[in-house]
Design an enzyme around this catalytic site. Structure first.
Site, PDB file in Angstrom:
ATOM      1  N   GLY A 154       3.081   9.272   7.320  1.00 25.68           N
ATOM      2  CA  GLY A 154       1.665   8.947   7.266  1.00 25.68           C
ATOM      3  C   GLY A 154       1.420   7.477   7.559  1.00 25.68           C
ATOM      4  O   GLY A 154       2.331   6.642   7.519  1.00 25.68           O
ATOM      5  N   CYS A 155       0.156   7.146   7.861  1.00 25.71           N
ATOM      6  CA  CYS A 155      -0.190   5.761   8.209  1.00 25.71           C
ATOM      7  C   CYS A 155      -0.101   4.839   7.001  1.00 25.71           C
ATOM      8  O   CYS A 155       0.456   3.735   7.086  1.00 25.71           O
ATOM      9  CB  CYS A 155      -1.575   5.710   8.835  1.00 25.71           C
ATOM     10  SG  CYS A 155      -2.869   6.577   7.926  1.00 25.71           S
ATOM     11  N   TYR A 156      -0.659   5.266   5.869  1.00 20.54           N
ATOM     12  CA  TYR A 156      -0.549   4.449   4.663  1.00 20.54           C
ATOM     13  C   TYR A 156       0.917   4.250   4.287  1.00 20.54           C
ATOM     14  O   TYR A 156       1.342   3.156   3.906  1.00 20.54           O
ATOM     15  CB  TYR A 156      -1.270   5.117   3.498  1.00 20.54           C
ATOM     16  CG  TYR A 156      -2.753   4.877   3.418  1.00 20.54           C
ATOM     17  CD1 TYR A 156      -3.286   3.592   3.370  1.00 20.54           C
ATOM     18  CD2 TYR A 156      -3.645   5.955   3.336  1.00 20.54           C
ATOM     19  CE1 TYR A 156      -4.647   3.374   3.270  1.00 20.54           C
ATOM     20  CE2 TYR A 156      -5.014   5.747   3.233  1.00 20.54           C
ATOM     21  CZ  TYR A 156      -5.509   4.455   3.203  1.00 20.54           C
ATOM     22  OH  TYR A 156      -6.865   4.254   3.097  1.00 20.54           O
ATOM     23  N   THR A 157       1.677   5.341   4.358  1.00 17.69           N
ATOM     24  CA  THR A 157       3.062   5.262   3.896  1.00 17.69           C
ATOM     25  C   THR A 157       3.921   4.391   4.805  1.00 17.69           C
ATOM     26  O   THR A 157       4.742   3.606   4.335  1.00 17.69           O
ATOM     27  CB  THR A 157       3.667   6.670   3.774  1.00 17.69           C
ATOM     28  OG1 THR A 157       3.366   7.422   4.940  1.00 17.69           O
ATOM     29  CG2 THR A 157       3.098   7.386   2.583  1.00 17.69           C
ATOM     30  N   THR A 159       2.945   1.863   6.471  1.00 16.20           N
ATOM     31  CA  THR A 159       2.556   0.479   6.230  1.00 16.20           C
ATOM     32  C   THR A 159       3.084  -0.044   4.899  1.00 16.20           C
ATOM     33  O   THR A 159       3.369  -1.240   4.766  1.00 16.20           O
ATOM     34  CB  THR A 159       1.020   0.357   6.280  1.00 16.20           C
ATOM     35  OG1 THR A 159       0.542   1.006   7.466  1.00 16.20           O
ATOM     36  CG2 THR A 159       0.570  -1.085   6.283  1.00 16.20           C
TER      37      THR A 159
END
Length: 351
Positions: A154-157, A159
């Site tokens: 995922g994008c949050y993860t 980052t």
């Protein structure tokens, strides 16, 4: 098929991540896009859905059932969470030669029980979950090269994992004192029509969501715990902010004795030395989303806090590139044996 090029299918090409895959792959020198699917828009051209692609010659959008898998080497699955498990299972049953990079959450969690806990239903492809490789390239590069199925993070993860996992592994921070305050642009919520994403609902404001319950927590738990060799449960709160692209994670950590900001910076700078898509800024310099927009870069900054044992680590990516489609292409390059940076050398779009 152009001689020497890999034949690529994109499932779910009418969403933001699907369109980003087309943008990146259209000029990739080693691949040819041979199939694009979008069930609700089947029969239309890609330019009908995304006019920016009008100058390109691309396949018509078709349904997944219409794809000729004998002519595909690798497929990207940019489908909604909860739908990909059965799709990939069916594809592998009919065409086991194909490689897959899945951009959904369906294969990211190694423990099927944890998946059921967070997503509310049993995993539908347990045998495939056992072979799926979590696709943070900088951590799992050698495993990805041998994979048939890559679970794109995922994008949050992405980052939050890139700056924190090396620090946990090095013993530079205390795993039980990690607080992640993260912000996302609106494209992180997908392209579906939702009242909460209307311009008037989003602009001129900011709000937290998924507070205490966001599903990306499970990925953070998984990767931080693996790095520590024991259970780690970080605090994570996502926020929606009125911009199109970008993830901005401000991460508060507590260091071990004598480590401080200098030690944290040294660990990250050494770990990512030579990495093409992770850039650790000079100590004290603060990254900005605008300097990674449109690129596959992650920028990481390390800043001293007032207390000597506390450090602020700031990480930023473009949620549609390094946080999704760019990282997926990076994974594809490894799986197919191409140079890892191929097709991903774009510098950020600024201003």
């Amino acid at each position: 098929m152009t001689e020497g090029r890999a034949r690529i299918a994109i499932l779910g090409a009418s969403g933001y991540t699907g369109a980003e895959l087309v943008r990146l792959l259209a000029r990739h020198p080693r691949v040819e896009i041979v199939a694009l699917t979008a069930d609700r828009k089947a029969g239309q051209s890609m330019a009908d859905v995304f006019p920016q692609f009008a100058p390109l010659t691309l396949p018509k959008l078709i349904t997944i059932d219409e794809v000729d898998w004998t002519g595909v080497d690798l497929a990207f699955c940019a489908l909604p969470h909860g739908t990909t498990q059965q799709v990939i299972k069916r594809v592998f049953e009919s065409a086991p030669h194909i490689k897959m990079v899945d951009l959904s959450a369906d294969f990211r969690l190694r423990d099927p029980g944890v998946y059921e806990q967070w997503y509310g239903h049993p995993h539908q492809a347990l045998e495939l979950q056992q072979e799926a490789v979590y696709g943070v390239v900088e951590l799992y590069r050698s495993d990805i090269r041998k994979a048939r199925l890559v679970a794109n993070p995922g994008c949050y993860t992405t980052t939050a994992i890139l700056p924190v996992v090396p620090l946990i592994e090095a013993g530079a921070i205390e795993p039980d004192h990690i607080v992640i305050d993260a912000k996302s642009g609106v494209t992180g919520a997908g392209r579906s029509a939702k009242e909460s994403l209307l311009y008037a609902e989003v602009t001129d404001g900011m709000h937290a969501y998924g507070v205490g319950s966001h599903r990306h927590m499970a990925e953070l738990d998984q990767e931080y715990s693996k790095a520590a060799g024991r259970t780690v449960v970080p605090s994570f709160t996502p926020h929606l902010i009125p911009m199109t692209r970008g993830i901005y994670a401000t991460i508060y950590v507590k260091t071990g004795a004598g480590v401080g900001a200098e030690g944290v910076h040294r660990v990250l700078a050494d770990f990512y030395k030579g990495e093409p898509f992770v850039h650790v800024l000079p100590l004290g310099q603060v990254p900005q989303t605008r300097f990674v927009k449109g690129s596959n870069m992650a920028f990481i900054g390390v800043i001293k806090d007032r207390a000597p044992d506390r450090v602020i680590v700031i990480s930023t990516t473009d949620n549609l590139v390094k946080g999704a489609s760019g990282q997926a292409v990076q994974n594809m390059n490894l799986v197919l044996g191409f140079p890892e940076t191929t097709g991903l050398e774009q510098i950020a779009l600024f201003p």
